[in-house]
Design a protein around this motif. Structure first.
Motif, PDB file in Angstrom:
ATOM      1  N   MET A   1       0.861  -1.286   0.177  1.00 31.49           N
ATOM      2  CA  MET A   1       0.122   0.260  -0.092  1.00 31.49           C
ATOM      3  C   MET A   1       1.024   1.059   0.048  1.00 31.49           C
ATOM      4  N   SER A   2       0.566   2.338  -0.758  1.00 26.06           N
ATOM      5  CA  SER A   2       1.283   3.037  -0.854  1.00 26.06           C
ATOM      6  C   SER A   2       1.026   3.938   0.533  1.00 26.06           C
ATOM      7  N   ARG A   3       2.053   4.524   1.206  1.00 27.34           N
ATOM      8  CA  ARG A   3       2.159   5.657   1.864  1.00 27.34           C
ATOM      9  C   ARG A   3       2.197   6.907   1.763  1.00 27.34           C
ATOM     10  N   ILE A   4       2.882   7.738   0.609  1.00 27.16           N
ATOM     11  CA  ILE A   4       2.719   8.426   0.008  1.00 27.16           C
ATOM     12  C   ILE A   4       1.561   8.966  -0.947  1.00 27.16           C
ATOM     13  N   GLY A   5       1.134   7.505  -1.682  1.00 27.15           N
ATOM     14  CA  GLY A   5       0.278   8.491  -2.819  1.00 27.15           C
ATOM     15  C   GLY A   5      -1.353   8.755  -1.987  1.00 27.15           C
ATOM     16  N   ASN A   6      -1.380   7.910  -0.403  1.00 30.74           N
ATOM     17  CA  ASN A   6      -2.581   7.971   0.242  1.00 30.74           C
ATOM     18  C   ASN A   6      -3.086   9.553   0.717  1.00 30.74           C
ATOM     19  N   LYS A   7      -1.348   9.730   0.971  1.00 30.19           N
ATOM     20  CA  LYS A   7      -1.674  11.406   1.497  1.00 30.19           C
ATOM     21  C   LYS A   7      -2.748  11.960   1.289  1.00 30.19           C
ATOM     22  N   GLU A   8      -3.196  12.972   1.897  1.00 29.86           N
ATOM     23  CA  GLU A   8      -4.419  14.173   0.962  1.00 29.86           C
ATOM     24  C   GLU A   8      -3.227  15.213   0.757  1.00 29.86           C
ATOM     25  N   ILE A   9      -2.637  16.433   0.084  1.00 27.83           N
ATOM     26  CA  ILE A   9      -2.774  17.165  -0.416  1.00 27.83           C
ATOM     27  C   ILE A   9      -3.446  18.315  -0.259  1.00 27.83           C
ATOM     28  N   THR A  10      -2.933  19.103   1.205  1.00 28.74           N
ATOM     29  CA  THR A  10      -3.445  20.469   1.510  1.00 28.74           C
ATOM     30  C   THR A  10      -3.281  21.739   0.178  1.00 28.74           C
ATOM     31  N   VAL A  11      -4.332  22.077  -0.150  1.00 30.25           N
ATOM     32  CA  VAL A  11      -4.005  23.679  -1.333  1.00 30.25           C
ATOM     33  C   VAL A  11      -4.214  24.604  -0.094  1.00 30.25           C
ATOM     34  N   PRO A  12      -2.814  25.669  -0.250  1.00 32.78           N
ATOM     35  CA  PRO A  12      -2.727  26.744   0.485  1.00 32.78           C
ATOM     36  C   PRO A  12      -3.516  27.662  -0.114  1.00 32.78           C
ATOM     37  N   ALA A  13      -4.044  28.706   0.714  1.00 32.58           N
ATOM     38  CA  ALA A  13      -4.492  29.946  -0.059  1.00 32.58           C
ATOM     39  C   ALA A  13      -4.146  30.646  -0.990  1.00 32.58           C
ATOM     40  N   GLY A  14      -4.289  31.214  -2.209  1.00 34.22           N
ATOM     41  CA  GLY A  14      -4.257  32.194  -3.087  1.00 34.22           C
ATOM     42  C   GLY A  14      -3.345  30.662  -4.056  1.00 34.22           C
ATOM     43  N   GLY A  67       1.893   7.208  -5.979  1.00 31.76           N
ATOM     44  CA  GLY A  67       2.692   7.720  -4.953  1.00 31.76           C
ATOM     45  C   GLY A  67       3.051   9.252  -6.094  1.00 31.76           C
ATOM     46  N   LEU A  68       4.197   8.438  -7.300  1.00 33.44           N
ATOM     47  CA  LEU A  68       4.256   9.095  -8.075  1.00 33.44           C
ATOM     48  C   LEU A  68       3.365  10.616  -8.503  1.00 33.44           C
ATOM     49  N   SER A  69       2.579  10.186  -8.589  1.00 32.37           N
ATOM     50  CA  SER A  69       1.071  11.274  -8.879  1.00 32.37           C
ATOM     51  C   SER A  69       1.223  12.622  -8.167  1.00 32.37           C
ATOM     52  N   ARG A  70       0.742  11.291  -6.998  1.00 28.79           N
ATOM     53  CA  ARG A  70       0.748  13.086  -5.387  1.00 28.79           C
ATOM     54  C   ARG A  70       1.945  13.637  -5.881  1.00 28.79           C
ATOM     55  N   THR A  71       3.801  12.736  -5.559  1.00 29.66           N
ATOM     56  CA  THR A  71       3.975  14.216  -5.346  1.00 29.66           C
ATOM     57  C   THR A  71       4.228  14.455  -6.352  1.00 29.66           C
ATOM     58  N   LEU A  72       4.147  14.657  -7.850  1.00 28.86           N
ATOM     59  CA  LEU A  72       4.168  15.130  -8.962  1.00 28.86           C
ATOM     60  C   LEU A  72       3.163  17.048  -8.146  1.00 28.86           C
ATOM     61  N   ILE A  73       2.398  16.151  -7.981  1.00 29.38           N
ATOM     62  CA  ILE A  73       1.535  18.117  -7.957  1.00 29.38           C
ATOM     63  C   ILE A  73       1.879  18.249  -6.629  1.00 29.38           C
ATOM     64  N   ASN A  74       2.350  17.460  -5.461  1.00 31.24           N
ATOM     65  CA  ASN A  74       2.435  18.429  -4.147  1.00 31.24           C
ATOM     66  C   ASN A  74       3.765  19.478  -4.717  1.00 31.24           C
ATOM     67  N   ASN A  75       4.626  18.603  -5.563  1.00 37.70           N
ATOM     68  CA  ASN A  75       5.413  19.460  -5.830  1.00 37.70           C
ATOM     69  C   ASN A  75       5.839  20.500  -6.417  1.00 37.70           C
ATOM     70  N   MET A  76       4.483  20.706  -7.483  1.00 40.01           N
ATOM     71  CA  MET A  76       3.643  21.993  -8.526  1.00 40.01           C
ATOM     72  C   MET A  76       3.745  22.559  -7.288  1.00 40.01           C
ATOM     73  N   ILE A  77       2.325  22.211  -6.305  1.00 39.17           N
ATOM     74  CA  ILE A  77       2.239  23.124  -5.407  1.00 39.17           C
ATOM     75  C   ILE A  77       3.325  24.130  -4.667  1.00 39.17           C
ATOM     76  N   VAL A  78       3.924  23.080  -4.358  1.00 37.51           N
ATOM     77  CA  VAL A  78       5.310  23.665  -3.378  1.00 37.51           C
ATOM     78  C   VAL A  78       6.460  24.789  -4.485  1.00 37.51           C
ATOM     79  N   GLY A  79       6.312  24.397  -5.747  1.00 36.75           N
ATOM     80  CA  GLY A  79       6.822  25.191  -6.206  1.00 36.75           C
ATOM     81  C   GLY A  79       6.168  26.585  -6.652  1.00 36.75           C
ATOM     82  N   VAL A  80       5.014  26.342  -6.531  1.00 38.02           N
ATOM     83  CA  VAL A  80       4.116  28.347  -6.899  1.00 38.02           C
ATOM     84  C   VAL A  80       3.933  28.881  -5.969  1.00 38.02           C
TER      85      VAL A  80
END
Length: 180
Positions: A1-14, A67-80
C-alpha cells in the motif's frame, strides 16, 4: 500500500488547481504557473482545499504511479508557493563565477570562460565568486540546470577541486607515494 499516495494534499490559500479530464493538472500561485500531464489512469479528486490521488486497481503499474502522481502534484504546489533552490560551491584556485545579464560566466581552468544562458523560468544568483544559487518554481528544471553547471567541473577526489553542491562530501583519495 502506498503511504505517500494515500496522503491528502492540502491546497494553500492563493493557489488554484485546474484538473482537466485527461489529468492535465495546472497549478497557479504567487510564483507562477506550472502544468503537468499526470497519467490518465489515475483518479484525481478535488474537494474544498484538499486534493486526493486514487488508483483504479491494485495492479503493479497503478501502485507505482500512485505515489509518483501525488508527489508531482505536491511538488508543483510547493513550487508556486515557496519555490526551489540549489546551492553550488566552487572550490579551486582561480575558479570563479560571475553573472553578465542573463548569462552565467564560469572560469574553471579552461582556456576560455564557460558561458551558460539561463533557461526559461530559472534564476541564477552569484552571491560570491565561489557561490552560485539556482532558483525556480519547477523542481526538476532547477535540479537539471544545477547538474549541468556541476558537469563542467565535477569535484575530483585528489585535491577536491571542482563544482559541488553545498554540503556535498567529496571522498578524498591519497596521492602517489614515492616508494619503490
Amino acid at each position: 500500500m502506498s503511504r505517500i499516495g494515500n496522503k491528502e494534499i492540502t491546497v494553500p490559500a492563493g493557489v488554484t488547481i485546474d484538473v482537466q479530464e485527461t489529468n492535465l493538472v495546472q497549478v497557479k500561485g504567487p510564483k507562477g504557473t506550472l502544468q503537468e500531464q499526470i497519467s490518465p489512469e489515475m483518479i484525481i479528486e478535488q474537494e474544498a482545499g484538499v486534493l486526493r490521488v486514487k488508483r483504479p486497481s491494485e495492479d503493479k503499474k497503478h501502485r507505482s504511479l500512485h505515489g509518483l502522481s501525488r508527489t508531482l502534484i505536491n511538488n508543483m504546489i510547493v513550487g508556486v508557493t515557496e519555490g526551489y533552490q540549489k546551492k553550488l560551491e566552487i572550490v579551486g584556485v582561480g575558479y570563479k563565477a560571475a553573472k553578465q545579464g542573463k548569462k552565467l560566466v564560469l572560469s574553471l581552468g579552461y582556456s576560455h570562460p564557460v558561458e551558460m544562458e539561463d533557461p526559461e523560468g530559472i534564476e541564477v544568483e552569484v552571491q560570491e565568486a565561489t557561490k552560485i544559487v539556482v532558483k525556480g518554481n519547477n523542481k526538476q528544471a532547477v535540479g537539471n540546470y544545477a547538474a549541468k553547471i556541476r558537469d563542467w567541473r565535477k569535484p575530483e577526489p585528489y585535491k577536491g577541486k571542482g563544482i559541488r553542491y553545498e554540503g556535498e562530501h567529496v571522498r578524498r583519495k591519497e596521492g602517489k607515494t614515492g616508494k619503490k
